[in-house]
Structure formats: structure tokens, C-alpha cells
Design a protein around this motif. Structure first.
Motif, PDB file in Angstrom:
ATOM      1  N   ILE A 101       0.882  -1.508  -0.283  1.00 35.62           N
ATOM      2  CA  ILE A 101       0.154  -0.055  -0.250  1.00 35.62           C
ATOM      3  C   ILE A 101       1.093   1.541   0.068  1.00 35.62           C
ATOM      4  O   ILE A 101       0.440   2.206  -0.482  1.00 35.62           O
ATOM      5  CB  ILE A 101      -0.650  -0.424   1.108  1.00 35.62           C
ATOM      6  CG1 ILE A 101      -1.684  -1.209   1.414  1.00 35.62           C
ATOM      7  CG2 ILE A 101      -2.011   1.587   1.314  1.00 35.62           C
ATOM      8  CD1 ILE A 101      -2.801  -1.100  -0.344  1.00 35.62           C
ATOM      9  N   GLN A 102       2.119   1.328   0.490  1.00 33.80           N
ATOM     10  CA  GLN A 102       2.792   2.257   0.610  1.00 33.80           C
ATOM     11  C   GLN A 102       3.171   2.821  -0.934  1.00 33.80           C
ATOM     12  O   GLN A 102       3.601   3.573  -1.216  1.00 33.80           O
ATOM     13  CB  GLN A 102       3.703   2.061   1.474  1.00 33.80           C
ATOM     14  CG  GLN A 102       3.656   2.068   2.882  1.00 33.80           C
ATOM     15  CD  GLN A 102       5.227   1.967   4.502  1.00 33.80           C
ATOM     16  OE1 GLN A 102       5.597   0.758   3.634  1.00 33.80           O
ATOM     17  NE2 GLN A 102       5.452   2.333   4.755  1.00 33.80           N
ATOM     18  N   ASP A 103       3.450   1.655  -1.576  1.00 30.48           N
ATOM     19  CA  ASP A 103       4.187   1.379  -2.692  1.00 30.48           C
ATOM     20  C   ASP A 103       3.320   1.955  -3.994  1.00 30.48           C
ATOM     21  O   ASP A 103       3.254   2.188  -4.914  1.00 30.48           O
ATOM     22  CB  ASP A 103       4.451   0.084  -3.344  1.00 30.48           C
ATOM     23  CG  ASP A 103       6.056   0.096  -2.777  1.00 30.48           C
ATOM     24  OD1 ASP A 103       6.642   0.455  -2.064  1.00 30.48           O
ATOM     25  OD2 ASP A 103       6.352  -1.691  -2.815  1.00 30.48           O
ATOM     26  N   ARG A 104       1.786   1.453  -3.535  1.00 31.05           N
ATOM     27  CA  ARG A 104       0.528   2.705  -4.317  1.00 31.05           C
ATOM     28  C   ARG A 104       0.041   3.425  -4.038  1.00 31.05           C
ATOM     29  O   ARG A 104      -1.043   4.014  -4.618  1.00 31.05           O
ATOM     30  CB  ARG A 104      -0.608   1.153  -3.678  1.00 31.05           C
ATOM     31  CG  ARG A 104      -0.146   0.598  -5.233  1.00 31.05           C
ATOM     32  CD  ARG A 104      -0.671  -1.057  -5.131  1.00 31.05           C
ATOM     33  NE  ARG A 104      -0.278  -2.546  -5.766  1.00 31.05           N
ATOM     34  CZ  ARG A 104       0.389  -3.155  -6.215  1.00 31.05           C
ATOM     35  NH1 ARG A 104       1.830  -3.102  -4.527  1.00 31.05           N
ATOM     36  NH2 ARG A 104       0.419  -4.210  -6.191  1.00 31.05           N
ATOM     37  N   THR A 105       0.491   4.613  -2.678  1.00 28.55           N
ATOM     38  CA  THR A 105      -0.092   5.522  -2.647  1.00 28.55           C
ATOM     39  C   THR A 105       0.891   6.880  -2.186  1.00 28.55           C
ATOM     40  O   THR A 105       1.578   6.468  -2.331  1.00 28.55           O
ATOM     41  CB  THR A 105      -0.649   5.577  -1.205  1.00 28.55           C
ATOM     42  OG1 THR A 105       0.382   4.945  -0.424  1.00 28.55           O
ATOM     43  CG2 THR A 105      -1.987   4.526  -1.199  1.00 28.55           C
ATOM     44  N   PHE A 106       0.243   7.981  -3.004  1.00 24.01           N
ATOM     45  CA  PHE A 106       1.192   9.299  -3.600  1.00 24.01           C
ATOM     46  C   PHE A 106       0.778  10.498  -2.346  1.00 24.01           C
ATOM     47  O   PHE A 106      -0.685  11.085  -2.637  1.00 24.01           O
ATOM     48  CB  PHE A 106       2.031   9.365  -4.410  1.00 24.01           C
ATOM     49  CG  PHE A 106       3.095  10.409  -4.339  1.00 24.01           C
ATOM     50  CD1 PHE A 106       3.767  10.036  -4.183  1.00 24.01           C
ATOM     51  CD2 PHE A 106       2.122  11.956  -4.863  1.00 24.01           C
ATOM     52  CE1 PHE A 106       5.529  11.109  -3.697  1.00 24.01           C
ATOM     53  CE2 PHE A 106       3.623  12.886  -4.741  1.00 24.01           C
ATOM     54  CZ  PHE A 106       4.509  12.676  -4.768  1.00 24.01           C
ATOM     55  N   PRO A 107       1.484  11.210  -1.616  1.00 25.03           N
ATOM     56  CA  PRO A 107       2.291  10.489  -1.035  1.00 25.03           C
ATOM     57  C   PRO A 107       2.023   9.075  -0.405  1.00 25.03           C
ATOM     58  O   PRO A 107       0.838   9.265  -0.108  1.00 25.03           O
ATOM     59  CB  PRO A 107       2.291  11.760   0.043  1.00 25.03           C
ATOM     60  CG  PRO A 107       1.627  12.550  -0.344  1.00 25.03           C
ATOM     61  CD  PRO A 107       0.785  12.176  -1.104  1.00 25.03           C
ATOM     62  N   SER A 108       2.969   9.230  -0.036  1.00 24.87           N
ATOM     63  CA  SER A 108       2.996   7.716   0.835  1.00 24.87           C
ATOM     64  C   SER A 108       1.992   7.426   2.300  1.00 24.87           C
ATOM     65  O   SER A 108       2.156   8.196   3.284  1.00 24.87           O
ATOM     66  CB  SER A 108       4.071   6.526   1.066  1.00 24.87           C
ATOM     67  OG  SER A 108       3.685   5.225   1.478  1.00 24.87           O
TER      68      SER A 108
END
Length: 583
Positions: A94-101
């Protein structure tokens, strides 16, 4: 695993009973092929859709994903297997797929002896998107794309630019204690806090806010927030449960009401205190001044208020809830012999203006509105002006006039009934269909009566018309003979039906006659079908000796909806042939 949330386990059980909402979602597994694609037993290798949920929560108030609960029944999924390794892999994905993480906070919760996973999407002071560039927000029990005009609202809800969530570091000494003997914060008023709790308890006894302890109650309502490791009041908190000392931080939180009389004299009133107190006191005064006038509308006798109670209430709550509390202005209400004005500090929020405020919502003070809704001082977003418009138009009054200056918005409501005919038609509509006329029909009917003759294209361009519903509204009003058409093809115009422009006695007689006539026409068509088997528009016109093809189309359509006939087939040029459904 470390417990990272301040909410108690009981809070989750209470939310579970409420069902999916803006802050809670249930997942039976993380391998639902309809959502996450094919996967192994418990955790999907493709996390794109879960990332969308997390972004939507983070862009709203934060939220929780309860994994291991069957959505429909809210029962525990006993096939779910909790696995620490898979949980932390999920968090990384999920961190990799959201921005800002976005970093999810996991909680292991034991329910019915089963370890379940609760993923907490924390409240964020940033605007997030998915790795695919999707800006989403949680709406009720689902996600939707953020529209451009809502960006300011989303930022406002995060406390970046919204004043009602601004925190205040008030170093006031404590003077009151709670029932446990603990000192209250020096800014808080115990009586006002209890009053707020009791108001919500009375109006919404099932409210999830009532299940929390005192600190959780204040925090989840947005009255306090954590800042630098301590709980501090928000603007909303001070305005609802602050004591007199803290309320002095908002010297412009007041209402000035001036009643001007015909002889030139006037009576001034000023209301200060917290939001509940000034709302109650001012509404009580406005309500006490309501005057009734008797009208004879044909056979109807109606007592019409100069200012309907619901209009006064909604206008007042609108002024309090949507004003700009950062401005050094007060709310002003001015009552003249023939009209009433509500002036509220601040302009329309982004994306809202004089032409679309009836259709769009963009709350300036979401926390204040949330509390007013819990107290039943307001309902769901966008319904306040619907009520105001309906109450005014149904009594033959004009809709509010709007004046927006650089610093404020003023709504002007006139006392006089300008159209007794519209008031009469509203009563007649209720008598005809056995329910109140809705706002969409009222607006269309009012425009047609005011303009006398108007085309479909002209109607589409007028204020407050819903173009997506217009054709259906016109058809509905034609079917009950409140309006009719004149002219042909592109020159067709809508007018008030001739039967509605004569005396009420004649209208009632005419209505009975038309019902009897329609019943005879329906029976004639059914007898024809019993003998011949099929009928089209042309044959029906000859049978009933009616030249108007559109009138026959409406009659055949009504018989179809009532399951008396059905379409047997369609011939060229959309010519429908009907057959009987009568056994």
C-alpha cells in the motif's frame, strides 16, 4: 502488537453494529476475485483496489478496514487466517501504491475467539492519490472521485485551511472537575458539554458518538484534537462547549437581530454564547413573531405564515453553520415590514455560486455541520435550501433573493404571497396524488405559470431547473393535467392546463368527468382488443375519435404501466402495436 489507536475495542463493536460508513469498511477476505483479482487464500498480490480504499479514507476523516467480517451479515469469517508476515507485506504494498505514501496501522482484534485484522488509515494533513493518479474520497459507504471544486473542501476537512478545525493552545487554569473528580481543561464548560451530549442522546439515541467515553466523545466529534502530545480544543470545541473565558477568543461569534417597524421604530436583539444557545434564543424570538393570514384559494381555506417556521430555522442554521468564523464580522438579521434578511460573513465556498447552490454542497465548517446533524438541527448535506424553496414556493411565495458582496452573503425572504394560484395548485396536487408536491415539480410549475408560455429549451435555461429530470417532470404534470402544450413541433410551448385556470368547483367537476371519460376510453380499447387482438395509435384514434396522437400515446403508455396491455411488436418508424394482457 502495539495498540496505536486511542479508540477502545468496544468502539469497534459499536461501529460494527452501525455498518459500513464514511469511516468503516468490511472485507471478508483480501482475496475477493471480484475486487482484488485471483489470489491465494488470504492476501492478494494485487493491491490496487485496496490502495483506492485507503486513499479515499485518508482524503476524508481517516478510517478503518475490518478484515475477516462478512459484509452482508457482519458475521466473523472463520476461514480468515491472520498472518503477521502477510500483514506487513500488505502495508508495504500500500505504501508503494499511494502518494504521498500512506502507512497503515495494523491492529489484531480477537472476536469470538478469532484473530481478525483491523487496518487503520490515519487522518492525514495531505491530499493523497493512488500510484495511478486517482484522487478519491470516501462518500457514505463507498469511494468516489474528487471533483476539482471539492479540493478546497478536502483540504478544509484536513484542518489545513478550515477554521472550524483550527486548534487553540489556551493556557487557562482549571476550575471545574468531572464526575470522577478529574480537573477539566480550563477552556471547557462542563454544563455545556453535558447539554450537548444530552441533546444528541435525545435526538439520536443510537448515535455511535454516545458509546465513547468523555474524551473519545469530544475527539470523534472534532471538539478536541491531539497536538504535540496533548489534547487541545478546536474552534468547533470552543464554539460548542467552551466556557465564557474561551468564547472571548471569538468576539464576533454573535447574532444581531433588528426588527424595523412601519412607523420607523425598531427593536434590537443581540445573542451571544455558544452556538446552541444563540441558535435557540434567536430562533425562539423569530418564531414568536410569525404572523398568519387567511387565504381563500377556490374551495380551499389556507392559513399562510408570513415567514414559515421551517424557513426561519433553516436560514438561521445555514447562517450559523456556514459563516466564515475567521472574519471579524457578526451575523446580522434584519426584519423590515415586507421582507427579512439574513447576512452571514464570508462568500460562497469554492465551486458554489448563486446559480448552483441548490444542487451543490461544499461545507465551509464540516465539524460544526456534523454536530448540528447529530442534534437534528440540520439534516444531510444539501437538504436545507430544498426545504426553504419548497416551503416558500408551495405557499405562493418567491424564492430567496441572493446578494453576495466581497465579505458576506445576504439572503432576502419576502413575506407576501405573490401567487395564490401556485399555492392553490400545490394544495390541488396533494389532493390529486395524495402526497405533497416535490421541489422539482414546484420549480417547473412556478416557471410555467410565471412565464405563461414557455418552450422546453427556455425551461432548461432557467434558474434551479434540473435538466436531467425536466422531461419526466413535464410528462408527469401533463398526465395529471396540471400543464398542457400548445403549438406544434419545434414551436411547442408549455402552459398551465386550462382546467386549472377556472374555479375550483369547475375543476373538481371537470376532473371527475375526465376520469370517467378516461375509464370509458380504456374499456373501449380493451373491448376492441378482445375482439380484434391488436391495436396501434392510428386505430385507437379512430376508435375514440381523438385526433391528438400524443394524447393517445399517453393513454396507451398509462395502460401499459398499469399492466392492462403490452407491446406486441414495433413496426417501422417506431410504430408500436399493442395487445391485451387481460385474461
Amino acid at each position: 502488537m502495539e495498540k496505536l489507536t486511542r479508540h477502545s475495542i468496544q468502539w469497534f463493536y459499536n461501529m460494527l453494529a452501525q455498518g459500513e460508513c464514511e469511516t468503516l469498511d468490511f472485507k471478508q477476505q483480501l482475496d475477493d476475485k471480484l475486487i482484488f483479482g485471483k489470489s491465494h487464500k488470504n492476501f492478494a498480490p494485487k493491491y490496487d483496489d485496496l490502495a483506492r480504499d485507503v486513499v479515499a479514507f485518508a482524503n476524508k476523516k481517516g478510517g478503518f478496514l475490518f478484515i475477516g467480517i462478512v459484509d452482508g451479515t457482519k458475521e466473523v469469517n472463520h476461514e480468515f487466517v491472520y498472518n503477521d508476515k502477510e500483514v506487513f507485506e500488505l502495508i508495504s504494498q500500500i505504501q508503494d501504491r499511494t502518494f504521498p505514501s500512506i502507512t497503515l496501522k495494523p491492529h489484531k482484534i480477537k472476536v469470538e475467539g478469532k484473530d481478525l485484522l483491523l487496518l487503520e488509515a490515519p487522518f492525514s494533513q495531505q491530499l493523497h492519490r493512488t500510484s495511478k493518479g486517482e484522487y478519491l474520497v470516501r462518500s457514505n459507504d463507498g469511494n468516489r472521485a474528487i471533483e476539482p471544486h471539492e479540493i478546497a473542501t478536502i483540504q478544509a476537512e484536513k484542518g489545513l485551511i478550515v477554521f472550524d478545525r483550527k486548534t487553540w493552545n489556551l493556557n487557562f487554569s482549571s476550575t471545574e472537575t468531572d464526575k470522577n473528580g478529574c480537573l477539566l481543561p480550563g477552556w471547557q464548560d462542563l454544563t455545556r458539554t453535558r447539554t450537548l451530549f444530552q441533546r444528541i442522546q435525545k435526538e439520536k439515541p443510537q448515535s455511535p458518538y454516545l458509546k465513547n467515553d468523555a474524551s473519545e466523545f469530544s475527539e470523534t466529534l472534532g471538539l478536541i484534537r491531539e497536538e504535540d502530545g496533548k489534547m487541545v480544543p478546536t474552534t468547533t470545541g470552543i464554539l460548542f462547549i467552551g466556557n465564557q473565558k474561551s468564547l472571548r477568543e471569538f468576539p464576533y461569534n454573535q447574532i444581531k437581530y433588528i426588527h424595523y417597524f412601519v412607523d420607523g421604530s425598531y427593536a434590537p436583539f443581540e445573542y451571544v454564547g455558544n452556538l446552541v444557545e444563540i441558535a435557540d434564543a434567536c430562533f425562539t424570538q423569530l418564531k414568536s413573531e410569525i404572523k398568519l393570514k387567511e387565504f381563500h384559494l377556490g374551495l380551499f381555506r389556507e392559513y399562510i405564515e408570513d415567514y414559515p417556521e421551517i424557513v426561519l430555522r433553516e436560514m438561521l442554521i445555514n447562517a450559523i453553520a456556514h459563516r466564515d468564523y475567521s472574519r471579524q464580522q457578526i451575523i446580522e438579521i434584519r426584519k423590515y415590514p415586507n421582507y427579512l434578511e439574513f447576512e452571514s460573513p464570508g462568500r460562497f465556498p469554492d465551486g458554489i455560486d448563486e446559480t448552483n447552490f441548490l444542487r451543490k454542497t461544499n461545507p465551509r465548517n464540516p465539524s460544526i455541520m456534523d454536530i448540528f446533524r447529530e442534534m437534528n438541527y440540520a439534516e444531510k448535506a444539501g437538504t436545507g435550501f430544498d426545504k426553504i424553496f419548497t416551503a416558500l414556493l408551495s405557499k405562493g411565495k418567491k424564492t430567496p433573493a441572493i446578494l453576495q458582496s466581497e465579505t458576506s452573503i445576504t439572503f432576502k425572504v419576502e413575506a407576501e404571497v405573490y401567487s395564490e394560484k401556485i399555492a392553490e395548485l400545490s394544495l390541488l396536487y396533494k389532493q390529486t396524488v395524495n402526497k405533497e408536491i416535490d421541489l422539482e415539480k414546484l420549480i417547473v410549475l412556478n416557471h410555467i405559470y410565471t412565464q405563461q408560455k414557455i418552450t422546453f429549451g427556455e425551461l432548461e435555461q432557467l434558474p434551479y431547473i434540473n435538466p436531467y429530470q425536466l422531461r419526466k417532470i413535464l410528462t408527469d404534470l401533463q398526465e395529471i393535467e396540471f400543464i398542457e402544450t400548445t403549438g406544434r413541433t419545434s414551436g411547442v410551448k408549455y402552459i398551465i392546463h386550462k382546467t386549472k385556470l377556472v374555479s375550483t368547483e369547475d375543476k373538481i367537476s371537470y376532473s371527475k368527468m375526465k376520469k370517467q371519460e378516461k375509464a370509458r376510453q380504456i374499456e373501449a380499447i380493451l373491448r376492441y382488443l378482445d375482439n380484434i387482438g391488436e391495436i396501434d395509435n392510428e386505430a385507437a384514434r379512430k376508435l375514440l375519435k381523438i385526433e391528438d396522437a400524443s394524447a393517445i400515446s399517453r393513454l396507451l403508455g398509462e395502460m401499459t404501466r398499469e399492466n392492462l396491455i403490452e407491446v406486441a411488436r414495433e413496426e417501422k418508424h417506431n410504430q408500436r402495436v399493442y395487445q391485451s394482457k387481460r385474461k
